[in-house]
Design an enzyme around this catalytic site. Structure first.
Site, PDB file in Angstrom:
ATOM      1  N   HIS A 149      38.819  42.744  45.916  1.00 18.75           N
ATOM      2  CA  HIS A 149      38.707  43.437  44.485  1.00 18.75           C
ATOM      3  C   HIS A 149      37.844  42.603  43.634  1.00 18.75           C
ATOM      4  O   HIS A 149      38.264  41.183  43.553  1.00 18.75           O
ATOM      5  CB  HIS A 149      39.793  43.899  44.059  1.00 18.75           C
ATOM      6  CG  HIS A 149      40.933  42.920  44.048  1.00 18.75           C
ATOM      7  ND1 HIS A 149      41.848  42.399  45.040  1.00 18.75           N
ATOM      8  CD2 HIS A 149      41.349  42.050  43.039  1.00 18.75           C
ATOM      9  CE1 HIS A 149      42.580  41.435  44.735  1.00 18.75           C
ATOM     10  NE2 HIS A 149      42.239  41.262  43.430  1.00 18.75           N
ATOM     11  N   GLN A 150      36.947  43.259  42.953  1.00 16.49           N
ATOM     12  CA  GLN A 150      36.177  42.471  41.814  1.00 16.49           C
ATOM     13  C   GLN A 150      36.466  42.915  40.567  1.00 16.49           C
ATOM     14  O   GLN A 150      36.714  44.072  40.278  1.00 16.49           O
ATOM     15  CB  GLN A 150      34.624  42.843  41.945  1.00 16.49           C
ATOM     16  CG  GLN A 150      33.633  42.755  40.800  1.00 16.49           C
ATOM     17  CD  GLN A 150      32.934  41.658  40.790  1.00 16.49           C
ATOM     18  OE1 GLN A 150      33.487  40.853  40.982  1.00 16.49           O
ATOM     19  NE2 GLN A 150      31.740  41.944  40.732  1.00 16.49           N
TER      20      GLN A 150
END
Ligand SMILES: [Zn+2]
Length: 190
Positions: A149-150
């Site tokens: 996840h960014q």
């Protein structure tokens, strides 16, 4: 603040529950608003602890999951444990832990969704800057290390902005829903 650490609490007549099994990246920081304890409106599906919240989120509707946009290979949701109001996460649908395991298609869409998220946050929250990043591996600080996840965290030079003003005056479950709706409404139609 009502309730003990592990007790369900009644919040303005809304039944709420612990958020530990919901999508988001827990951390040790206090939030800008109260209640500090993360809570979430109980609204049906409650994933088991062994299940991955970033795999479950896309199976729920957008309001339940706090999803603001869905792409072909990746999607964007509001972090249930925000560093700052409007903190977004871009996740591939595929359950992969590391960035270098993403396909070229996933990599490209994570990048383009990140750019769009920046523009949307600039529009709806008038933020002055951003922190972008990925924590890769638990040792590097990843709260949910198994699903890539960014982070996109909006930053402001002052706190005189839209989201924190709401945050100081409204309960967190309301806040998250309102922020999600504002970001989703401003998201460009593909
Ligand atoms: Zn997953």
């Amino acid at each position: 603040m009502p309730g003990g650490d592990d007790m369900p609490v009644d919040f303005d007549g809304v039944e709420i529950t612990d958020s530990s099994t919901m999508a988001g990246v827990p951390d040790e920081f206090q939030r800008l608003w109260t209640p500090h304890r993360m809570v979430y409106i109980q609204n049906g599906t409650q994933p088991g602890e062994a299940e991955c919240p970033f795999c479950i989120a896309p199976t729920l509707d957008d309001e339940q999951s706090l999803i603001v946009a869905r792409g072909v290979h990746a999607y964007v949701l509001l972090n249930l444990f925000p560093y700052n109001s409007g903190h977004l996460l871009v996740c591939p649908y595929r359950h992969i832990p590391l960035y270098d395991e993403a396909t070229p298609e996933e990599t490209a869409e994570i990048a383009s969704l990140t750019q769009t998220a920046m523009r949307v946050l600039r529009t709806v929250s008038r933020c002055d800057g951003y922190n972008l990043g990925m924590n890769q591996g638990r040792i590097a600080g990843a709260g949910i290390a198994d699903h890539l996840h960014q982070h996109i965290v909006p930053r402001w030079a002052t706190d005189a902005n839209f989201f924190p003003i709401i945050a100081k005056t409204k309960a967190l479950p309301q806040l998250l829903g309102e922020v999600r709706a504002a970001v989703a409404a401003a998201w460009p139609v593909a």
